[in-house]
Write an enzyme that holds these catalytic residues in place. Sequence first.
Site, PDB file in Angstrom:
ATOM      1  N   LYS A   1      72.263  30.222 -30.520  1.00  0.00           N
ATOM      2  CA  LYS A   1      70.516  29.889 -30.752  1.00  0.00           C
ATOM      3  C   LYS A   1      69.867  28.670 -30.749  1.00  0.00           C
ATOM      4  O   LYS A   1      70.774  28.278 -32.161  1.00  0.00           O
ATOM      5  CB  LYS A   1      70.462  30.648 -31.759  1.00  0.00           C
ATOM      6  CG  LYS A   1      68.726  31.256 -32.200  1.00  0.00           C
ATOM      7  CD  LYS A   1      68.466  30.784 -34.014  1.00  0.00           C
ATOM      8  CE  LYS A   1      69.407  29.889 -34.984  1.00  0.00           C
ATOM      9  NZ  LYS A   1      68.881  29.944 -35.976  1.00  0.00           N
TER      10      LYS A   1
ATOM     11  N   ASP B   1      67.729  36.152 -38.702  1.00  0.00           N
ATOM     12  CA  ASP B   1      67.274  35.365 -36.588  1.00  0.00           C
ATOM     13  C   ASP B   1      68.035  36.366 -36.151  1.00  0.00           C
ATOM     14  O   ASP B   1      68.737  36.345 -34.513  1.00  0.00           O
ATOM     15  CB  ASP B   1      68.333  34.351 -36.992  1.00  0.00           C
ATOM     16  CG  ASP B   1      67.797  32.996 -37.909  1.00  0.00           C
ATOM     17  OD1 ASP B   1      66.264  32.956 -37.155  1.00  0.00           O
ATOM     18  OD2 ASP B   1      68.458  32.299 -37.707  1.00  0.00           O
TER      19      ASP B   1
HETATM   20  O1  C5P Z   1      67.366  36.153 -42.922  1.00  0.00           O
HETATM   21  P1  C5P Z   1      68.485  35.158 -43.537  1.00  0.00           P
HETATM   22  O2  C5P Z   1      69.766  36.110 -44.359  1.00  0.00           O
HETATM   23  O3  C5P Z   1      69.040  34.311 -41.820  1.00  0.00           O
HETATM   24  O4  C5P Z   1      68.209  34.325 -44.479  1.00  0.00           O
HETATM   25  C1  C5P Z   1      69.729  33.328 -45.547  1.00  0.00           C
HETATM   26  C2  C5P Z   1      68.532  33.043 -46.382  1.00  0.00           C
HETATM   27  O5  C5P Z   1      67.669  32.347 -46.144  1.00  0.00           O
HETATM   28  C3  C5P Z   1      67.491  33.796 -47.077  1.00  0.00           C
HETATM   29  O6  C5P Z   1      68.021  34.690 -48.086  1.00  0.00           O
HETATM   30  C4  C5P Z   1      66.292  33.310 -47.477  1.00  0.00           C
HETATM   31  O7  C5P Z   1      66.588  32.701 -48.940  1.00  0.00           O
HETATM   32  C5  C5P Z   1      66.349  31.676 -46.756  1.00  0.00           C
HETATM   33  N1  C5P Z   1      65.494  32.903 -45.344  1.00  0.00           N
HETATM   34  C6  C5P Z   1      63.998  31.696 -46.042  1.00  0.00           C
HETATM   35  N2  C5P Z   1      63.046  32.202 -44.739  1.00  0.00           N
HETATM   36  C7  C5P Z   1      63.779  32.443 -43.827  1.00  0.00           C
HETATM   37  C8  C5P Z   1      64.867  32.558 -43.359  1.00  0.00           C
HETATM   38  C9  C5P Z   1      65.944  32.428 -44.163  1.00  0.00           C
HETATM   39  O8  C5P Z   1      63.446  31.960 -46.855  1.00  0.00           O
HETATM   40  N3  C5P Z   1      62.405  32.421 -42.692  1.00  0.00           N
END
Ligand code: C5P
EC number: 2.7.1.148
Length: 288
Positions: free
Chosen positions: A11, A141
């Site tokens: 991505k 994502d």
């Molecule tokens: O959702 P994902 O596991 O990819 O996100 C990892 C971390 O990144 C989340 O726990 C959060 O701390 C941060 N994050 C965020 N806002 C988003 C995506 C991720 O703050 N839109």
Amino acid sequence: MESIFEHAPAKINLTLQVVGRRDDGYHLLRSLVGFAGVGDLLYFSTAKELSLKVTGPFAEELKGQNFDDNLVLQAARKLMVTSGVQLGAEIHLIKNLPIASGIGGGSADAAATLRGLIRLWELHDFSEERLGGLALELGADVPVCLKSTCSWMEGIGERLEQGPELPNLHSVLLNPGVGVSTPKIFQNLKGSYSSAKKKPVSFSSHEDVTEYLRLVGNDLEIPACRLEPVIVEALAELTAQKSCLLSAMSGSGATCFGLFASAECAQKAAHDIKLKHSGWWLSSTAFY
Ligand code: C5P
């Protein structure tokens, strides 16, 4: 034994604006997301139990982490519980993408697992809505990776819209060999949030698209470069390539991308950078 194949394409966040924050700490985004030809590969075959084998250039890095936490296994278990299916699967992941690198490797793998197991287990009645909800539980994502087509992504990643038409583009993906923690990058974001820029429905030329991408940019690039200065060097190497139309960082880094008008230009750029930085991961790849 029946075997099913799924591609998990990288991505690329062509733009990434952080436009606010929810009460639970997650950040609200507006991002134009595209996908590359390069990706991980997954094979699924029927089995009594659930198991995962990982091979490929980045398998060792993945094995160094808690294997049970792997997003592929998490996705499979969630789908088993939600659908009530009483079947297992033997999953083989070929890990071609660097991990913790801003190109959604883990998210793409989780999305490909959901797609693959739905086919393997013949869960034809599993609704789009349930699947979207399940994907979001696995990571912000994952919903966009389920579609793997150029999309506008908003909210924390749950609001998706078809992306604009893009002129024919090729890309070089470059990772300077540092893993980046997404939460750490978000924590280091300083200043006020961006105001969401307009979403064009199409770009007629390379100039059109690069002008827009340059204007909007990636809000996580500054905090990522501050934490990992090698990203500045990676971006400079791409920009220094004569035929590079634009270079930027994807997601929370550290992978950067360069856009090129032709596959030949992208291949030459990747080759020239590799001569200087043999330890960096580089891929010249289709882009859509
Ligand atoms: O959702 P994902 O596991 O990819 O996100 C990892 C971390 O990144 C989340 O726990 C959060 O701390 C941060 N994050 C965020 N806002 C988003 C995506 C991720 O703050 N839109």
